[in-house]
Design a protein around this motif. Structure first.
Motif, mmCIF file in Angstrom:
data_model
loop_
_atom_site.group_PDB
_atom_site.id
_atom_site.type_symbol
_atom_site.label_atom_id
_atom_site.label_comp_id
_atom_site.label_asym_id
_atom_site.label_seq_id
_atom_site.Cartn_x
_atom_site.Cartn_y
_atom_site.Cartn_z
ATOM 1 N N SER A 7 -21.070 -36.306 -28.682
ATOM 2 C CA SER A 7 -21.103 -35.852 -27.284
ATOM 3 C C SER A 7 -19.709 -35.828 -26.675
ATOM 4 N N LEU A 8 -18.865 -36.784 -27.069
ATOM 5 C CA LEU A 8 -17.484 -36.769 -26.592
ATOM 6 C C LEU A 8 -16.770 -35.515 -27.095
ATOM 7 N N GLY A 9 -16.995 -35.177 -28.354
ATOM 8 C CA GLY A 9 -16.385 -33.982 -28.907
ATOM 9 C C GLY A 9 -16.854 -32.723 -28.211
ATOM 10 N N LYS A 10 -18.158 -32.638 -27.906
ATOM 11 C CA LYS A 10 -18.700 -31.463 -27.229
ATOM 12 C C LYS A 10 -18.194 -31.388 -25.798
ATOM 13 N N THR A 11 -18.003 -32.548 -25.166
ATOM 14 C CA THR A 11 -17.455 -32.575 -23.805
ATOM 15 C C THR A 11 -16.046 -31.990 -23.795
ATOM 16 N N LEU A 12 -15.248 -32.404 -24.755
ATOM 17 C CA LEU A 12 -13.876 -31.897 -24.833
ATOM 18 C C LEU A 12 -13.850 -30.408 -25.176
ATOM 19 N N GLU A 13 -14.767 -29.996 -26.030
ATOM 20 C CA GLU A 13 -14.806 -28.600 -26.479
ATOM 21 C C GLU A 13 -15.264 -27.652 -25.377
ATOM 22 N N THR A 14 -16.291 -28.056 -24.618
ATOM 23 C CA THR A 14 -16.903 -27.157 -23.633
ATOM 24 C C THR A 14 -16.397 -27.359 -22.220
ATOM 25 N N ARG A 15 -15.717 -28.497 -21.982
ATOM 26 C CA ARG A 15 -15.266 -28.891 -20.635
ATOM 27 C C ARG A 15 -16.446 -29.086 -19.687
ATOM 28 N N GLN A 16 -17.613 -29.350 -20.241
ATOM 29 C CA GLN A 16 -18.807 -29.750 -19.505
ATOM 30 C C GLN A 16 -19.252 -31.094 -20.075
ATOM 31 N N THR A 17 -19.846 -31.945 -19.242
ATOM 32 C CA THR A 17 -20.208 -33.278 -19.731
ATOM 33 C C THR A 17 -21.440 -33.241 -20.636
ATOM 34 N N TRP A 18 -21.309 -33.920 -21.756
ATOM 35 C CA TRP A 18 -22.400 -34.145 -22.711
ATOM 36 C C TRP A 18 -22.524 -35.651 -22.922
ATOM 37 N N PHE A 19 -23.761 -36.133 -22.962
ATOM 38 C CA PHE A 19 -24.011 -37.557 -23.122
ATOM 39 C C PHE A 19 -25.058 -37.789 -24.212
ATOM 40 N N TRP A 20 -25.232 -39.084 -24.543
ATOM 41 C CA TRP A 20 -26.297 -39.472 -25.464
ATOM 42 C C TRP A 20 -27.370 -40.200 -24.665
ATOM 43 N N SER A 21 -28.588 -39.682 -24.726
ATOM 44 C CA SER A 21 -29.707 -40.302 -24.027
ATOM 45 C C SER A 21 -30.271 -41.434 -24.866
ATOM 46 N N ARG A 22 -30.188 -42.648 -24.350
ATOM 47 C CA ARG A 22 -30.711 -43.795 -25.085
ATOM 48 C C ARG A 22 -32.236 -43.823 -25.068
ATOM 49 N N SER A 23 -32.849 -43.241 -24.031
ATOM 50 C CA SER A 23 -34.310 -43.243 -23.936
ATOM 51 C C SER A 23 -34.932 -42.144 -24.799
ATOM 52 N N ARG A 24 -34.278 -40.962 -24.836
ATOM 53 C CA ARG A 24 -34.821 -39.853 -25.622
ATOM 54 C C ARG A 24 -34.209 -39.780 -27.018
ATOM 55 N N ASN A 25 -33.138 -40.556 -27.217
ATOM 56 C CA ASN A 25 -32.472 -40.596 -28.522
ATOM 57 C C ASN A 25 -31.988 -39.205 -28.952
ATOM 58 N N GLU A 26 -31.293 -38.531 -27.994
ATOM 59 C CA GLU A 26 -30.782 -37.196 -28.277
ATOM 60 C C GLU A 26 -29.604 -36.870 -27.368
ATOM 61 N N LEU A 27 -28.832 -35.860 -27.748
ATOM 62 C CA LEU A 27 -27.742 -35.374 -26.909
ATOM 63 C C LEU A 27 -28.309 -34.643 -25.700
ATOM 64 N N TRP A 28 -27.615 -34.747 -24.571
ATOM 65 C CA TRP A 28 -28.015 -33.939 -23.424
ATOM 66 C C TRP A 28 -26.795 -33.464 -22.645
ATOM 67 N N ASN A 29 -26.880 -32.228 -22.222
ATOM 68 C CA ASN A 29 -25.822 -31.575 -21.453
ATOM 69 C C ASN A 29 -26.169 -31.694 -19.971
ATOM 70 N N LYS A 30 -25.357 -32.408 -19.212
ATOM 71 C CA LYS A 30 -25.646 -32.634 -17.792
ATOM 72 C C LYS A 30 -25.769 -31.303 -17.053
ATOM 73 N N GLY A 31 -26.903 -31.118 -16.398
ATOM 74 C CA GLY A 31 -27.128 -29.923 -15.590
ATOM 75 C C GLY A 31 -27.697 -28.748 -16.350
ATOM 76 N N ALA A 32 -27.984 -28.916 -17.630
ATOM 77 C CA ALA A 32 -28.491 -27.798 -18.434
ATOM 78 C C ALA A 32 -29.818 -27.276 -17.894
ATOM 79 N N THR A 33 -30.657 -28.176 -17.377
ATOM 80 C CA THR A 33 -31.949 -27.750 -16.832
ATOM 81 C C THR A 33 -31.941 -27.697 -15.310
ATOM 82 N N SER A 34 -31.208 -28.602 -14.663
ATOM 83 C CA SER A 34 -31.192 -28.665 -13.198
ATOM 84 C C SER A 34 -30.193 -27.714 -12.567
#
Length: 217
Positions: free
Chosen positions: A40-67
């Motif tokens: 997720s850190l690599g994707k954040t640097l690559e896209t200049r959008q924040t990417w995180f790891w969801s501990r509850s869903r156990n998956e990557l998530w892009n902040k604002g992708a759905t909202s």
């Protein structure tokens, strides 16, 4: 050090995660805390959008992708131990899933958090409030009304308030001048938010002018 060599200094926990503090690059408000892994850190640097790891869903998530409440990365720093990241962003809409501008909207003592206690504290608080109104678009708020009407309305109000300041000054009415000056400053700060300019930039410009050497005849 190459552009990505610093990433080797990041100390992930036993789950391969590192906490990331997200801060509004304009208002300086802390918006949220999330976790990143190497991917997720690599994707954040690559896209200049924040990417995180969801501990509850156990998956990557892009902040604002759905909202649609995306975070455009302005800068990314890491602390002295390499075990915490600080990400400054341009926030679109609320950062919190509750619809609040910041996830940190509750205080342990029940009181609203206040900025640093100095003579310019009201400006800091005003900037944060304007940012909150911009993000949350609180119904019935005059600030929300200005943002929704758009740039032309904001500029029109600045013109009106400037005229009121001139009249108050001409009348030499101290109480009227204080009130009209406050109105002008408020609308000017709404414009700064609309244009994405932090108050810090204006203060830096003032400081630069103050330090500029005076030209001698």
């Amino acid at each position: 050090m190459t552009d990505t060599a610093w990433m080797e200094q990041i100390r992930y926990d036993e789950q391969g995660l590192v906490p990331a503090i997200v801060q509004d690059a304009i208002s300086k408000e802390v918006l949220m805390l999330a976790y990143m892994n190497r991917e997720s850190l690599g994707k954040t640097l690559e896209t200049r959008q924040t990417w995180f790891w969801s501990r509850s869903r156990n998956e990557l998530w892009n902040k604002g992708a759905t909202s649609g409440h995306t975070q455009e990365v302005v800068s990314l720093k890491y602390d002295c131990d390499g075990d915490t990241l600080l990400v400054t962003v341009k926030q679109a809409g609320p950062a919190c899933h509750t619809g609040a501008y910041s996830c940190f909207y509750r205080s342990a003592d029940g009181q609203e958090a206040q900025p640093n206690p100095d003579r310019f504290a009201p400006l800091s608080q005003l900037e944060s409030t304007i940012a909150q109104r911009d993000a949350e678009r609180t119904e019935g708020s005059y600030t929300t009304y200005l943002f929704e009407k758009g740039l032309d309305k904001i500029l029109k109000k600045i013109g009106e308030e400037s005229a009121e300041v001139i009249i108050a000054g001409k009348n030499r009415d101290a109480q009227e001048l204080r009130a009209e000056a406050a109105d002008l400053i408020f609308h000017l700060m709404v414009l700064l938010r609309e244009q994405g300019i932090p108050l810090d930039d204006v203060l830096a410009e003032l400081e630069f002018r103050h330090r500029k050497p005076v030209k001698k005849d």
